[in-house]
Design an enzyme around this catalytic site. Structure first.
Site, mmCIF file in Angstrom:
data_model
loop_
_atom_site.group_PDB
_atom_site.id
_atom_site.type_symbol
_atom_site.label_atom_id
_atom_site.label_comp_id
_atom_site.label_asym_id
_atom_site.label_seq_id
_atom_site.Cartn_x
_atom_site.Cartn_y
_atom_site.Cartn_z
ATOM 1 N N HIS A 164 -37.992 -15.799 -10.082
ATOM 2 C CA HIS A 164 -37.844 -15.398 -8.681
ATOM 3 C C HIS A 164 -37.083 -16.430 -7.857
ATOM 4 O O HIS A 164 -36.288 -16.089 -6.987
ATOM 5 C CB HIS A 164 -39.222 -15.180 -8.050
ATOM 6 N N CYS A 478 -12.132 -4.785 -3.434
ATOM 7 C CA CYS A 478 -13.337 -5.560 -3.135
ATOM 8 C C CYS A 478 -13.680 -6.594 -4.217
ATOM 9 O O CYS A 478 -14.820 -7.045 -4.290
ATOM 10 C CB CYS A 478 -14.522 -4.652 -2.856
#
Ligand code: PEP
Ligand code: MG
Length: 579
Positions: A164, A478
């Site tokens: 995490h 992009c």
């Protein structure tokens, strides 16, 4: 340590003390979760749910209370007895993701033990500025309690790219290295550290010469991280009057603020996979996605938000706790291919986008399109989902457009056919270069061959603008290259008038555009196309562009000469103790 309790009444007091510690821990975590939500977004605050679930586990609590009574033991010992068993079980798991969830359990246990001892925890509020946290592991909940602006880096002995902390650090643009074995004995509080998240290097007390040699990179990083001027309202215009649309690539909700500050005219690419990666169940529910997309759309009004459907890949490994979103490799089940196989996950995402679209302007972008059938199938599912929403109580009607990412050579060569099926096209040069040149964008061994200036790439891009011009199809670029002034000018000259990039790059590209004419950019593109190697093209661009731009372009020269900026952070780890 086990302490034997002398009297029966002390045993029951110990049970009460344990129950009180659980209550306090839960209250603290709920508060931290609210604070964390405000700082890093709802998705990442879910991390604390894992800790909360652990505190709510009734069978675990029963086992601990049982231990206290049976062994007439102190609560700390009883907690460790029960939780060590769980931790050992996690340790033996083969799956890396679940092994790393061990640290979530350790954090919850630490909190209970801290509250049993009446402890107050680390005073994160009073930490000094310019701080690099070095630790064996670090609990994300501490972010909620500290001023994250003081934090400059994170180096941990534990964790890996799916932990995490790595997920959050990447999103915060926080230089971070995970999994450096046994370096803590070499570092002391107050040391100067040089932390290079790109190369995975941590150097303790570097010599002045070493700092100097990296000065350019440090300054470039700092310059890029600096907040930019607010309230830019107009689009950039070339000196001969061509209006260019600059949009932002984002993946985390808080990046929207940077996008708005930079004057981005919308989100040209929202990489939705990041909201999947941080989620404890592997993928967020329709409702959770709806919330995220809606907030994004509302924030960016009146500009559009292009939400790309889930695109996992070799360099973007899904970390979910559920097999429905499997890790993929570059040539494997990526993007639309995976979504069409996991229709449940795909239709939940489409439903969330369509529902959220009622709040403003939304575009759906399909990643990794290779065949026209993929577009047909995706559009059929979108139409079905739309019907479902219209027939549901209160189901509003959002207007939306559908676009395809053009990042596979086959899609370029079938562009005329594909273009008829969609409202717009998004060119993803990160992948297009990788697939066109057969160079894995994440493999450092072939990084020198990752050449966005390869003549084949330039021909491909020119072909795309030709087709889009002929068929009147809207096209946006992009890929990462649009954030570099040299590439940006080349792209303008090739006919791209809509570029989407990292929001931090927008002010620079805005300035560059206002320094050059479209006629000059066209000439530069034409001459580049006549050259035969990437090196020659890079040299020519440097020579032709630099004198025309009133900015120092030095930091961008290295990137076009040596475009191996695709080594992901957290990929390789090294620690250099002081000399
Ligand atoms: C690309 O491939 O250029 C792109 C924009 O998408 P991603 O980098 O997320 O694959
Ligand atoms: Mg891509």
């Amino acid at each position: 340590m086990k302490i034997e309790l002398a009297h029966e009444n002390l045993v029951e007091e110990e049970v009460l003390r344990f129950e009180e510690a659980i209550r306090t821990s839960k209250e603290q975590l709920s508060l931290l979760k609210t604070q964390l939500e405000e700082k890093v977004g709802r998705e990442h605050a879910f991390i604390l749910d894992v800790h909360l679930l652990m505190l709510e586990d009734r069978s675990l609590q029963a086992e601990i209370i049982d231990n206290i009574r049976k062994y007439r033991a102190n609560a700390e010992w009883a907690v460790c007895q029960a939780t060590d068993r769980i931790l050992r079980a996690y340790e033996s798991l083969e799956d890396e993701y679940f092994r790393e969830r061990r640290s979530d359990i350790e954090s919850a246990v630490d909190r209970i033990l801290l509250n049993l001892s009446g402890g107050r925890g680390v005073a994160w509020r009073s930490v000094p500025g310019d701080l690099i946290i070095v630790s064996h592991r670090f609990d994300p909940s501490a972010f909620a309690a500290m001023d994250v602006l003081k934090l400059k880096g994170l180096a941990l002995e534990s964790g890996g790219r799916t932990s995490h902390m790595a997920i959050i650090a990447r999103g915060m643009r926080l230089p971070a290295i995970m999994g450096i074995p046994d370096f803590l004995p070499y570092v002391a509080s107050g040391d100067t550290l040089l932390l290079n998240g790109d190369d995975g290097q941590l150097i303790a007390n570097p010599s002045p010469a070493r700092i100097e040699s990296l000065r350019e990179r440090i300054d470039k990083f700092r310059a890029g991280a600096e907040p930019v001027a607010t309230s830019i309202v107009s689009s950039p215009v070339t000196t001969d009057g061509t209006v260019i649309c600059l949009q932002a690539n984002t993946g985390f909700p808080y990046e929207v603020a940077a996008a708005k500050r930079s004057g981005a005219e919308g989100i040209g690419l929202f990489r939705s996979e990041f909201i999947f990666f941080g989620h404890p169940h592997g993928y967020p529910s329709m409702e959770e996605q709806f919330e995220t997309y809606r907030n994004l759309i509302v924030e960016m009004r009146p500009h559009p938000v292009a939400i790309r459907t889930l695109d996992t890949g070799a360099d973007k490994t899904a970390t979910g706790g559920d097999d429905t979103v499997p890790p993929n490799d570059n040539m494997g089940l990526r993007g639309i291919r995976a979504s069409l196989l996991e229709k449940g996950v795909f239709s939940a995402q489409i439903e969330a986008i369509l529902r959220a679209g009622c709040a403003g302007k939304v575009e759906i972008v399909l990643p990794m399109v290779t065949t026209i059938q993929e577009i047909w199938e995706a559009k059929a599912l979108i139409a079905q989902t739309r019907e479902k929403i219209l027939n549901s109580p209160g189901g509003g009607q959002s207007s939306f457009t559908v676009g395809a990412m053009i990042e596979v050579p086959a899609a370029v060569l079938s562009l005329e056919t594909l273009a008829r099926e969609v409202d717009f096209l998004c060119v993803g040069t990160n992948d297009l270069v990788q697939y066109l040149l057969a160079v894995d964008r994440g493999n450092p061994k072939v990084a020198h061959l990752f050449q966005p200036l390869h003549p084949a790439v330039l021909r491909c891009l020119t072909y795309i603008t030709d087709v889009c011009g002929r068929t009147q199809k809207r096209v946006r670029l992009c890929g990462e290259i649009s954030a570099n002034p040299f590439y940006a000018i080349l792209l303008l000259g090739m006919g791209f008038t809509n570029l989407s990039m990292n929001p931090l790059a927008i002010p620079i590209i805005r300035k560059v555009i206002s320094d050059i004419s479209l006629a000059e950019a066209r000439l530069i593109a034409k001459k580049s196309l006549e050259l035969v190697t990437a090196q020659e093209i890079a040299d020519y661009l440097i020579e032709a562009v630099t004198p025309r731009i009133s900015l120092d372009l030095t930091p961008f020269i290295k990137e076009i000469r040596d475009p191996n900026g695709h080594v992901s952070p957290h990929e390789s780890f090294a620690f250099m103790p002081p000399a």
